[in-house]
Design a protein around this motif. Structure first.
Motif, mmCIF file in Angstrom:
data_model
loop_
_atom_site.group_PDB
_atom_site.id
_atom_site.type_symbol
_atom_site.label_atom_id
_atom_site.label_comp_id
_atom_site.label_asym_id
_atom_site.label_seq_id
_atom_site.Cartn_x
_atom_site.Cartn_y
_atom_site.Cartn_z
ATOM 1 N N THR A 45 61.414 -38.422 136.571
ATOM 2 C CA THR A 45 61.192 -39.263 136.965
ATOM 3 C C THR A 45 61.973 -40.121 136.125
ATOM 4 O OG1 THR A 45 58.456 -38.652 138.154
ATOM 5 C CG2 THR A 45 59.659 -41.328 137.587
ATOM 6 N N LEU A 46 62.681 -40.768 137.973
ATOM 7 C CA LEU A 46 63.929 -42.147 136.898
ATOM 8 C C LEU A 46 63.759 -43.506 137.631
ATOM 9 C CD1 LEU A 46 67.637 -39.889 138.471
ATOM 10 C CD2 LEU A 46 65.745 -39.898 135.934
ATOM 11 N N LYS A 47 63.544 -44.204 136.935
ATOM 12 C CA LYS A 47 63.123 -45.571 137.283
ATOM 13 C C LYS A 47 64.339 -46.313 136.840
ATOM 14 C CE LYS A 47 58.229 -45.783 137.837
ATOM 15 N NZ LYS A 47 56.960 -45.831 137.262
ATOM 16 N N LEU A 48 64.647 -47.199 137.493
ATOM 17 C CA LEU A 48 65.904 -48.621 137.289
ATOM 18 C C LEU A 48 64.754 -50.225 137.502
ATOM 19 C CD1 LEU A 48 68.666 -47.974 139.377
ATOM 20 C CD2 LEU A 48 68.480 -47.965 136.898
ATOM 21 N N GLU A 49 64.563 -50.357 136.104
ATOM 22 C CA GLU A 49 64.177 -52.050 136.647
ATOM 23 C C GLU A 49 62.547 -51.827 137.002
ATOM 24 O OE1 GLU A 49 65.825 -54.788 138.950
ATOM 25 O OE2 GLU A 49 67.810 -54.344 137.232
ATOM 26 N N ASP A 50 61.979 -50.733 136.359
ATOM 27 C CA ASP A 50 60.393 -50.671 136.716
ATOM 28 C C ASP A 50 60.162 -49.963 138.157
ATOM 29 O OD1 ASP A 50 59.348 -50.323 134.215
ATOM 30 O OD2 ASP A 50 59.389 -52.524 134.325
ATOM 31 N N ARG A 51 61.224 -49.851 138.663
ATOM 32 C CA ARG A 51 60.804 -49.478 139.791
ATOM 33 C C ARG A 51 61.711 -48.279 140.832
ATOM 34 N NH1 ARG A 51 63.630 -53.797 144.332
ATOM 35 N NH2 ARG A 51 63.139 -52.674 145.453
ATOM 36 N N LEU A 52 60.650 -47.350 140.924
ATOM 37 C CA LEU A 52 60.844 -45.634 141.263
ATOM 38 C C LEU A 52 63.306 -45.108 141.540
ATOM 39 C CD1 LEU A 52 60.273 -42.871 141.645
ATOM 40 C CD2 LEU A 52 59.716 -43.125 143.916
ATOM 41 N N ARG A 53 63.715 -44.453 141.432
ATOM 42 C CA ARG A 53 64.876 -44.153 141.677
ATOM 43 C C ARG A 53 65.012 -42.868 142.035
ATOM 44 N NH1 ARG A 53 69.099 -43.252 143.421
ATOM 45 N NH2 ARG A 53 70.601 -43.962 143.439
ATOM 46 N N GLY A 54 64.555 -42.767 141.778
ATOM 47 C CA GLY A 54 64.251 -40.413 141.885
ATOM 48 C C GLY A 54 62.789 -40.362 141.545
ATOM 49 N N CYS A 55 62.766 -39.062 142.134
ATOM 50 C CA CYS A 55 61.940 -37.846 141.306
ATOM 51 C C CYS A 55 61.601 -36.954 141.985
ATOM 52 C CB CYS A 55 60.384 -39.088 141.607
ATOM 53 S SG CYS A 55 58.992 -37.936 140.505
ATOM 54 N N ILE A 56 61.467 -36.213 140.759
ATOM 55 C CA ILE A 56 62.241 -34.574 141.650
ATOM 56 C C ILE A 56 61.934 -33.533 140.492
ATOM 57 C CG2 ILE A 56 63.828 -32.356 142.191
ATOM 58 C CD1 ILE A 56 63.816 -34.870 144.741
ATOM 59 N N GLY A 57 60.401 -32.568 141.407
ATOM 60 C CA GLY A 57 59.917 -31.761 140.397
ATOM 61 C C GLY A 57 59.355 -30.258 141.276
ATOM 62 N N SER A 58 58.823 -29.528 139.755
ATOM 63 C CA SER A 58 58.174 -27.704 140.282
ATOM 64 C C SER A 58 57.070 -28.034 140.085
ATOM 65 C CB SER A 58 59.020 -27.189 139.793
ATOM 66 O OG SER A 58 60.862 -26.647 139.550
ATOM 67 N N LEU A 59 56.330 -27.368 140.839
ATOM 68 C CA LEU A 59 54.272 -27.581 140.852
ATOM 69 C C LEU A 59 54.239 -26.697 140.061
ATOM 70 C CD1 LEU A 59 53.667 -28.688 144.540
ATOM 71 C CD2 LEU A 59 53.262 -29.848 142.281
ATOM 72 N N LEU A 60 54.910 -25.171 139.773
ATOM 73 C CA LEU A 60 54.827 -23.783 139.520
ATOM 74 C C LEU A 60 55.848 -23.682 138.402
ATOM 75 C CD1 LEU A 60 53.272 -21.557 142.754
ATOM 76 C CD2 LEU A 60 51.783 -23.094 140.939
ATOM 77 N N PRO A 61 56.017 -22.967 136.942
ATOM 78 C CA PRO A 61 56.548 -22.653 136.488
ATOM 79 C C PRO A 61 56.770 -21.551 136.596
ATOM 80 C CG PRO A 61 53.947 -22.101 135.465
ATOM 81 C CD PRO A 61 53.837 -22.662 137.215
ATOM 82 N N ASP A 62 57.697 -20.948 137.546
ATOM 83 C CA ASP A 62 58.605 -19.905 137.648
ATOM 84 C C ASP A 62 59.883 -20.041 137.073
ATOM 85 O OD1 ASP A 62 60.177 -22.117 138.453
ATOM 86 O OD2 ASP A 62 59.890 -20.925 140.639
ATOM 87 N N LYS A 63 60.389 -20.996 136.274
ATOM 88 C CA LYS A 63 61.948 -20.817 135.933
ATOM 89 C C LYS A 63 61.423 -21.496 133.719
ATOM 90 C CE LYS A 63 64.532 -22.688 138.365
ATOM 91 N NZ LYS A 63 63.626 -24.593 138.478
ATOM 92 N N ASP A 80 67.327 -36.356 145.913
ATOM 93 C CA ASP A 80 66.063 -36.807 146.328
ATOM 94 C C ASP A 80 66.436 -37.756 147.626
ATOM 95 O OD1 ASP A 80 64.139 -39.050 147.057
ATOM 96 O OD2 ASP A 80 63.081 -38.494 145.043
ATOM 97 N N PHE A 81 66.088 -37.835 148.869
ATOM 98 C CA PHE A 81 66.052 -37.860 150.293
ATOM 99 C C PHE A 81 65.998 -39.262 150.882
ATOM 100 C CE2 PHE A 81 61.953 -36.270 151.006
ATOM 101 C CZ PHE A 81 61.488 -37.729 151.456
ATOM 102 N N ARG A 82 65.181 -40.235 149.586
ATOM 103 C CA ARG A 82 64.770 -41.604 149.885
ATOM 104 C C ARG A 82 65.679 -42.017 149.607
ATOM 105 N NH1 ARG A 82 58.852 -40.067 147.017
ATOM 106 N NH2 ARG A 82 60.695 -39.026 145.568
ATOM 107 N N PHE A 83 66.477 -41.844 148.373
ATOM 108 C CA PHE A 83 67.461 -43.310 147.730
ATOM 109 C C PHE A 83 68.958 -41.916 148.018
ATOM 110 C CE2 PHE A 83 63.312 -43.063 145.275
ATOM 111 C CZ PHE A 83 63.585 -44.193 145.216
ATOM 112 N N GLN A 84 69.833 -43.156 147.674
ATOM 113 C CA GLN A 84 71.066 -42.927 147.234
ATOM 114 C C GLN A 84 72.072 -42.283 145.679
ATOM 115 O OE1 GLN A 84 74.481 -43.474 149.905
ATOM 116 N NE2 GLN A 84 72.411 -43.976 150.900
ATOM 117 N N PRO A 85 72.558 -41.324 146.287
ATOM 118 C CA PRO A 85 72.547 -40.545 144.824
ATOM 119 C C PRO A 85 73.434 -42.003 143.615
ATOM 120 C CG PRO A 85 74.524 -39.587 146.601
ATOM 121 C CD PRO A 85 73.432 -40.680 146.917
ATOM 122 N N LEU A 86 72.608 -41.370 141.878
ATOM 123 C CA LEU A 86 72.617 -42.348 141.455
ATOM 124 C C LEU A 86 74.196 -43.065 141.090
ATOM 125 C CD1 LEU A 86 70.804 -43.548 139.120
ATOM 126 C CD2 LEU A 86 71.568 -41.644 137.410
#
Length: 181
Positions: A45-63, A80-86
Motif C-alpha cells: 500500500t502506498l500513501k501520500l499525505e495519509d491518502r491512498l496512492r496505490g494498493c496491489i497485492g496477492s491473496l495466495l502465496p504462489d511465489k 493500480d488502475f485507480r491512479f496515474q503512475p507514481l
C-alpha cells in the motif's frame, strides 16, 4: 523477520522501475534473509499525505516473498488502475506499508446475522466472491468503514456486485495481516 529489509526492497523495486536502474541484489538478499525465500502473499500500500496512492497485492502465496514484494510494489506504484503512475516527485514523499497475509479461510454462514458474528472488524481482511466477481478489503479498511453494512456494501461494489450482494450468500473468506511500515 526484518521489517526494514522488506520496506527497503519495496522502495528499491519502485525506484528500479522509476529510474530504470538495477538496485536489488536478489541472490545476496535471499542468502542473507531466509524468510524472503518463503512462499508468502502480501499487499503493498502506498500513501501520500495519509491518502491512498496505490494498493496491489496477492491473496495466495504462489511465489517467494521477495518476488511478491517486488512485483506488488511496482504494480502499486505504476499499475493500480485507480491512479496515474507514481511520479519522481511523489516518490520522494510516498509512505510504503506492506501487509503479510495469512492463508484465507472460508467462512461458513447461514444468515447475515451469523456472518456479522463471525467477522472481526479491525482484525479480519475479507474476500467476497460470487461467480467470477471477487474483491478484497485489507483489515486496515475497517478504519475507514467501521460499520459492517457499509464495509460489505463497499466491498460488494468493488467486486462489481449490487450493494445487497450478501442476500445472495456469496463466498466469504477471511485472513489476517502482519503490517510492516
Amino acid at each position: 523477520m526484518s521489517n526494514s529489509i522488506l520496506l527497503k526492497i519495496a522502495k528499491d523495486a519502485i525506484e528500479e522501475e522509476l529510474y530504470n536502474k538495477s538496485k536489488i541484489d536478489r541472490v545476496d538478499l535471499e542468502a542473507s534473509f531466509d524468510f524472503l525465500n518463503e512462499q508468502r502473499a502480501c499487499f503493498v500500500t502506498l500513501k501520500l499525505e495519509d491518502r491512498l496512492r496505490g494498493c496491489i497485492g496477492s491473496l495466495l502465496p504462489d511465489k517467494k516473498l521477495i518476488d511478491d514484494v517486488i512485483s506488488n510494489a511496482q504494480n502499486a506504484a505504476f499499475r493500480d488502475f485507480r491512479f496515474q503512475p507514481l511520479s519522481k516527485k511523489e516518490f520522494e514523499n510516498v509512505k510504503i506499508e506492506i501487509s503479510l497475509l495469512t492463508i484465507p479461510k472460508m467462512v461458513i454462514y447461514d444468515s447475515i446475522d451469523e456472518l456479522k458474528e463471525k467477522i472481526r472488524p479491525n482484525v479480519d481482511g475479507v474476500i467476497l466472491k460470487q461467480e467470477q466477481n471477487k474483491a478484497t478489503f485489507l483489515p486496515q479498511v475497517w478504519d475507514e468503514l467501521p460499520n459492517f453494512d457499509e464495509f460489505f456494501e463497499n466491498l460488494s461494489l468493488k467486486a462489481g456486485l449490487d450493494i445487497d450482494s450478501l442476500t445472495h450468500f456469496p463466498e466469504i473468506f477471511t485472513y489476517q495481516v502482519e503490517k510492516v511500515k
